[in-house]
Design a protein around this motif. Structure first.
Motif, mmCIF file in Angstrom:
data_model
loop_
_atom_site.group_PDB
_atom_site.id
_atom_site.type_symbol
_atom_site.label_atom_id
_atom_site.label_comp_id
_atom_site.label_asym_id
_atom_site.label_seq_id
_atom_site.Cartn_x
_atom_site.Cartn_y
_atom_site.Cartn_z
ATOM 1 N N LYS A 39 87.498 -23.099 26.228
ATOM 2 C CA LYS A 39 88.600 -23.855 26.983
ATOM 3 C C LYS A 39 88.501 -25.206 26.874
ATOM 4 O O LYS A 39 89.457 -26.024 27.111
ATOM 5 C CB LYS A 39 88.884 -23.497 28.345
ATOM 6 C CG LYS A 39 89.192 -22.056 28.659
ATOM 7 C CD LYS A 39 89.479 -21.663 29.970
ATOM 8 C CE LYS A 39 89.800 -20.171 30.168
ATOM 9 N NZ LYS A 39 90.482 -19.801 31.603
ATOM 10 N N GLY A 40 87.351 -25.733 26.406
ATOM 11 C CA GLY A 40 87.044 -27.294 26.049
ATOM 12 C C GLY A 40 86.404 -27.961 27.359
ATOM 13 O O GLY A 40 86.303 -27.387 28.356
ATOM 14 N N GLN A 41 85.934 -28.773 26.820
ATOM 15 C CA GLN A 41 85.254 -29.987 27.769
ATOM 16 C C GLN A 41 86.139 -30.266 29.076
ATOM 17 O O GLN A 41 87.525 -30.471 28.742
ATOM 18 C CB GLN A 41 84.684 -31.187 27.246
ATOM 19 C CG GLN A 41 83.495 -31.075 26.299
ATOM 20 C CD GLN A 41 82.965 -32.245 25.584
ATOM 21 O OE1 GLN A 41 83.847 -32.750 24.802
ATOM 22 N NE2 GLN A 41 81.927 -32.627 25.970
ATOM 23 N N GLY A 42 85.490 -30.204 30.171
ATOM 24 C CA GLY A 42 86.478 -30.781 31.320
ATOM 25 C C GLY A 42 86.872 -29.845 32.348
ATOM 26 O O GLY A 42 87.493 -30.007 33.464
ATOM 27 N N MET A 43 86.655 -28.540 31.736
ATOM 28 C CA MET A 43 87.103 -27.350 32.666
ATOM 29 C C MET A 43 86.287 -27.420 33.979
ATOM 30 O O MET A 43 85.213 -27.485 33.577
ATOM 31 C CB MET A 43 86.981 -26.143 31.878
ATOM 32 C CG MET A 43 87.386 -24.780 32.612
ATOM 33 S SD MET A 43 87.333 -23.291 31.973
ATOM 34 C CE MET A 43 87.845 -22.290 33.077
ATOM 35 N N TRP A 68 82.790 -37.856 23.261
ATOM 36 C CA TRP A 68 83.154 -37.752 21.505
ATOM 37 C C TRP A 68 83.312 -36.341 21.335
ATOM 38 O O TRP A 68 82.625 -35.349 21.597
ATOM 39 C CB TRP A 68 81.787 -38.237 20.980
ATOM 40 C CG TRP A 68 81.773 -38.117 19.179
ATOM 41 C CD1 TRP A 68 81.481 -37.103 18.591
ATOM 42 C CD2 TRP A 68 82.627 -38.846 18.497
ATOM 43 N NE1 TRP A 68 81.536 -37.246 17.360
ATOM 44 C CE2 TRP A 68 82.501 -38.320 17.222
ATOM 45 C CE3 TRP A 68 83.524 -40.035 18.690
ATOM 46 C CZ2 TRP A 68 83.239 -38.929 16.128
ATOM 47 C CZ3 TRP A 68 84.238 -40.404 17.643
ATOM 48 C CH2 TRP A 68 84.062 -39.810 16.270
ATOM 49 N N ASP A 69 84.553 -35.899 20.674
ATOM 50 C CA ASP A 69 84.814 -34.834 20.308
ATOM 51 C C ASP A 69 84.293 -34.495 18.905
ATOM 52 O O ASP A 69 84.640 -35.160 17.914
ATOM 53 C CB ASP A 69 86.247 -34.493 20.395
ATOM 54 C CG ASP A 69 86.692 -33.113 20.045
ATOM 55 O OD1 ASP A 69 86.395 -32.351 19.209
ATOM 56 O OD2 ASP A 69 87.256 -32.394 21.214
ATOM 57 N N LYS A 70 83.463 -33.634 18.728
ATOM 58 C CA LYS A 70 83.012 -33.286 17.269
ATOM 59 C C LYS A 70 84.065 -32.698 16.412
ATOM 60 O O LYS A 70 83.817 -32.985 15.296
ATOM 61 C CB LYS A 70 81.740 -32.364 17.286
ATOM 62 C CG LYS A 70 80.590 -32.800 18.113
ATOM 63 C CD LYS A 70 79.310 -31.847 18.253
ATOM 64 C CE LYS A 70 78.191 -32.418 18.834
ATOM 65 N NZ LYS A 70 77.155 -31.623 18.864
ATOM 66 N N LYS A 71 85.037 -31.801 16.715
ATOM 67 C CA LYS A 71 85.877 -31.058 16.027
ATOM 68 C C LYS A 71 86.841 -32.100 15.530
ATOM 69 O O LYS A 71 87.162 -32.140 14.455
ATOM 70 C CB LYS A 71 86.692 -29.876 16.708
ATOM 71 C CG LYS A 71 85.727 -28.936 16.976
ATOM 72 C CD LYS A 71 86.365 -27.835 17.795
ATOM 73 C CE LYS A 71 85.242 -26.424 18.014
ATOM 74 N NZ LYS A 71 86.158 -25.424 18.813
ATOM 75 N N GLU A 72 87.210 -32.969 16.444
ATOM 76 C CA GLU A 72 88.341 -33.913 16.278
ATOM 77 C C GLU A 72 88.006 -35.169 15.612
ATOM 78 O O GLU A 72 88.661 -35.996 14.976
ATOM 79 C CB GLU A 72 89.501 -34.159 17.416
ATOM 80 C CG GLU A 72 90.194 -32.746 17.947
ATOM 81 C CD GLU A 72 91.064 -33.217 19.187
ATOM 82 O OE1 GLU A 72 91.323 -34.299 19.426
ATOM 83 O OE2 GLU A 72 91.389 -32.265 19.685
ATOM 84 N N LYS A 73 86.688 -35.394 15.855
ATOM 85 C CA LYS A 73 86.112 -36.605 15.139
ATOM 86 C C LYS A 73 86.577 -38.053 16.093
ATOM 87 O O LYS A 73 86.972 -38.990 15.109
ATOM 88 C CB LYS A 73 86.017 -36.687 13.826
ATOM 89 C CG LYS A 73 85.534 -35.464 13.092
ATOM 90 C CD LYS A 73 83.963 -35.303 13.046
ATOM 91 C CE LYS A 73 83.553 -34.269 12.223
ATOM 92 N NZ LYS A 73 82.085 -34.131 12.721
ATOM 93 N N LYS A 74 86.656 -38.079 17.054
ATOM 94 C CA LYS A 74 87.224 -39.022 17.767
ATOM 95 C C LYS A 74 87.000 -38.913 19.469
ATOM 96 O O LYS A 74 86.512 -37.711 19.837
ATOM 97 C CB LYS A 74 88.705 -39.114 17.673
ATOM 98 C CG LYS A 74 89.452 -38.113 18.396
ATOM 99 C CD LYS A 74 90.895 -38.269 18.442
ATOM 100 C CE LYS A 74 91.882 -37.103 18.904
ATOM 101 N NZ LYS A 74 93.332 -37.323 18.712
#
Length: 283
Positions: free
Chosen positions: A177-181, A223-229
């Motif tokens: 579900k991603g970071q921050g959950m 830093w999001d590795k998938k979105e590179k931002k």
């Protein structure tokens, strides 16, 4: 001062009467009067509202049955000291580890990690809403219940197996579900309200508190590795408070490491004495 003069002073440096010592009664009898004098001074310092409990290492690689090995510390070998300090690194209480931690007088035996926290906080005034932070080695339900009954609030990271009957979402599900959950569970144990929060950042972390919960949330950058931002994620209030309040002993260690007194000696207690002198000068 000449080298010979210094060696003479160091040779005759004593802090206790050896003739009055009882063999085996106290492993720290060589420096006990010195440590007691420092403790009385530290306990008279005005106490801040937010305090933390953590371990500290006195670097030492010589021969001593008090020497400990902690691989996660910057100095892995040495004497272990349990320290109660505030956010600014001011020490209010400490206890040198000698291999056995007895229950705090007037309290039940809740294990070595809980006993040492109760011992260090015994001089903290009760019913004044002081707040104590500690990591997952110390944290437990029984400890937080005892502290809360004295109106001393607490918060700390906790191991999942210490929360009997409390189940959170699996790590892989939270990661998907991603970071921050985050997920929050509340309960009443022996009349004390407890809140447990699990938050997924780069990895999952679980915290337990008697006065804090997940709300209100705040935003932090990652830093999001998938979105590179860089992306913004939500961080629970309990995590923000813990990160802001827990670093007092680490700050103290970093300041001591800058100008530590380096001494070579065959007497094990010399390293303890000069570490305490560094600690006193820092104050």
């Amino acid at each position: 001062m000449s080298l010979n003069r210094w060696e003479s002073i160091k040779r005759f440096l004593h802090f206790a009467n050896n003739n009055q010592a009882i063999p085996g009664a106290d492993k720290l009898y060589k420096v006990r009067p010195f440590l007691n004098a420092l403790l009385n001074s530290f306990r008279n310092i005005p106490v801040d509202e937010v305090l933390c409990v953590n371990e500290q290492m006195i670097p030492f690689k010589g021969k001593s049955n008090l020497k400990q090995y902690m691989p996660n510390k910057p100095k892995s070998w040495g004497y272990k000291v349990f320290v109660l300090a505030d956010q600014h690194g001011i020490v209010h209480n400490f206890e040198l580890y000698t291999g056995c931690i007895q229950p705090c007088p007037g309290h039940p035996d809740i294990g070595a990690s809980g006993n040492i926290v109760l011992s260090l906080t015994s001089n903290i005034p009760t019913n004044m809403s002081f707040k104590i932070c500690f990591d997952n080695w110390f944290c437990g339900v029984d400890l937080q219940v005892i502290l809360e009954r004295k109106n001393i609030h607490s918060v700390g990271t906790v191991r999942q197996n210490c929360l009997a009957g409390c189940t959170f979402t699996y790590d892989r599900t939270m990661k998907a579900k991603g970071q921050g959950m985050h997920q929050e569970k509340t309960t009443n144990h022996d009349g004390v309200h407890l809140k447990a929060v699990k938050w997924y950042d780069n990895r999952p972390v679980t915290l337990l508190s008697t006065f804090l919960g997940a709300n209100p949330n705040s935003e932090v950058q990652r830093w999001d590795k998938k979105e590179k931002k860089i992306v913004h994620i939500r961080r629970p209030n309990i995590v923000s408070y813990y990160n802001r309040s827990m670093g007092g002993v680490d700050l103290l260690d970093s300041l001591l490491a800058l100008y530590r007194i380096k001494i070579r000696s065959k007497k094990w207690y010399h390293r303890v004495v000069f570490h305490m002198l560094d600690l006193t000068v820092k104050h």
